[in-house]
Design an enzyme around this catalytic site. Structure first.
Site, PDB file in Angstrom:
ATOM      1  N   THR A  58     -23.802  -4.528  -7.045  1.00  0.00           N
ATOM      2  CA  THR A  58     -24.231  -3.266  -7.641  1.00  0.00           C
ATOM      3  C   THR A  58     -23.021  -2.431  -8.032  1.00  0.00           C
ATOM      4  O   THR A  58     -22.084  -2.256  -7.248  1.00  0.00           O
ATOM      5  CB  THR A  58     -25.111  -2.479  -6.654  1.00  0.00           C
TER       6      THR A  58
ATOM      7  N   CYS B  93       1.081  -4.251  -1.262  1.00  0.00           N
ATOM      8  CA  CYS B  93       0.155  -5.346  -1.022  1.00  0.00           C
ATOM      9  C   CYS B  93       0.800  -6.464  -0.209  1.00  0.00           C
ATOM     10  O   CYS B  93       0.147  -7.439   0.136  1.00  0.00           O
ATOM     11  CB  CYS B  93      -0.375  -5.896  -2.350  1.00  0.00           C
TER      12      CYS B  93
ATOM     13  N   SER C 158      -6.086  -0.498 -12.528  1.00  0.00           N
ATOM     14  CA  SER C 158      -6.651  -0.031 -11.258  1.00  0.00           C
ATOM     15  C   SER C 158      -6.745   1.484 -11.252  1.00  0.00           C
ATOM     16  O   SER C 158      -5.875   2.175 -11.791  1.00  0.00           O
ATOM     17  CB  SER C 158      -5.769  -0.509 -10.105  1.00  0.00           C
TER      18      SER C 158
ATOM     19  N   HIS D 127      -6.723   3.573  -8.500  1.00  0.00           N
ATOM     20  CA  HIS D 127      -5.976   4.342  -7.498  1.00  0.00           C
ATOM     21  C   HIS D 127      -4.493   4.469  -7.807  1.00  0.00           C
ATOM     22  O   HIS D 127      -3.754   5.109  -7.054  1.00  0.00           O
ATOM     23  CB  HIS D 127      -6.197   3.759  -6.095  1.00  0.00           C
TER      24      HIS D 127
END
Length: 373
Positions: free
Chosen positions: A234, A321, A196, A198
């Site tokens: 996209t 999370c 990831s 971040h």
């Protein structure tokens, strides 16, 4: 506020912000468009893919960009399991994995009749080769064990685990979100890796999956052409370029920065040496160097976190999370801790802008709270 929750997320680095701004302004076209602007965006995308591949020590055609580390994990696990289900329908993991792993495996169990088995861990949260061998079944096709546990910081021996699985021709997925650009990832022993942006000073909303070229996978959504069918939508070229810039910067500083952060962690540990009320969780050596998993006996982690926040420190009660989840840490429960002990867990994680002075202030803060409670 002094920010000490780098395992939850990191602030974007100036290099990552500058890269995002530049690419968003100059290379905003859809990378699938065949006009000149589109092809320029495609060039930026492929250069970024090359940078991530270099950091993972893999081929760039083995890297697929996603909208997050969690999405990368879901798509990789589901794609691998469905592509190899004719060989067997048993998957092995641990109870201390990130929620995204459990989500993916629950989907496979509930919608595709896979069997999910949990390998036991030792008191530090480690998976031993012996415990893995005792859990494997004849129809095990896939194992998912994270490189570093986000809650307690323990780092698994991926080489030893991977060697066993390679010999038995079993696929091996590894959530490396916490370790990417921080620790060496033994890619040669892995089928799939997810990371990831971040967590290494890049933007939120971007992740990536590595899947070895020789290994088949099935797309979750059929008919898409983006990322060679791995993910619909996209592609966010500016965010991916920013991810690549942050990766390159973090990777180049990795050794010196992890040494510095290990020293800060030891500074904290030394300050509480001999304090029986403060318990360090996770492996004392095989762990993330910037990570502290702590229990203060008699103080719930939620209260400790709020008291630290009131005194100017941002820390965590576990993986970010799981905010809103009132259950105790499943990781600590899997280590044999009681519910009361699991509720005591707090997580403190240092990063690029953490100083010795910050740690000294944190030590005083924790002592003050312990004196009150």
């Amino acid at each position: 506020m002094i920010y000490l929750d780098y395992s939850a997320t990191t602030p974007m680095s100036p290099v990552a912000i500058e890269t995002y701004t530049h690419v968003a302004s100059e290379y905003f076209a859809n990378s699938r468009s065949i006009h000149t602007n589109g092809q320029e965006s495609e060039d930026v995308l492929e250069l970024s893919r090359h940078t991530i591949a270099q950091a993972l020590n893999c081929n760039k055609h083995e890297v697929y960009f996603t909208g997050s580390g969690s999405e990368a994990t879901f798509l990789a696990l589901v794609g691998l399991a469905l592509a190899h289900s004719e060989k067997g329908k048993t998957i092995i993991t641990t109870k201390g994995e990130h929620h995204s792993v459990h989500q993916a495996l629950a989907y496979l169990r509930d919608h595709h009749d896979f069997t999910i088995l949990y390998v036991p861990v030792n008191e530090f949260g480690e998976v031993t080769v012996a415990s893995l061998l005792s859990t494997l079944t004849a129809d095990t096709i896939l194992v998912s064990i994270g490189h570093a546990n986000s809650e307690i910081g323990t780092v698994q021996d991926i080489r030893a685990i991977g060697q066993v699985l390679m010999e038995k021709n079993i696929l091996f997925h590894c959530d490396c979100v916490q370790s990417f650009t921080k620790l060496p990832i033994p890619i040669d022993f892995l089928t799939s890796v997810t990371v990831s942006a971040h967590k290494c000073y890049g933007p939120k909303g971007v992740g990536a999956a590595f899947i070895r070229n020789q290994v088949a996978w099935h797309p979750f959504l059929h008919g898409t052409t983006h990322e060679r069918g791995f993910r619909a939508g996209t592609v966010d070229v500016p965010a991916i370029a920013s991810f690549a810039a942050a990766t390159e910067e973090s990777s180049s500083q990795k050794d010196a920065e992890m040494t510095r952060l290990q020293s800060l962690r030891q500074q904290f540990v030394n300050a509480f040496s001999g304090e029986d009320r403060l318990v360090l969780e996770g492996h004392p050596i095989n762990r993330l160097p910037f990570h502290l998993a702590i229990r203060v006996k008699g103080i719930e982690g939620q209260l400790m976190m709020l008291e630290c926040s009131r005194r100017g420190f941002s820390i965590s009660t576990g993986t970010a999370c799981r905010v809103g989840d009132t259950n105790p840490s499943s990781t600590l429960l899997s280590l044999g801790r009681t519910k009361e002990q699991a509720y005591e867990l707090i997580r403190i994680t240092f990063g690029r802008w953490t100083t010795n002075e910050d740690v000294d202030k944190l030590i005083k803060c924790i002592r003050d709270i312990m004196a009150v409670y």
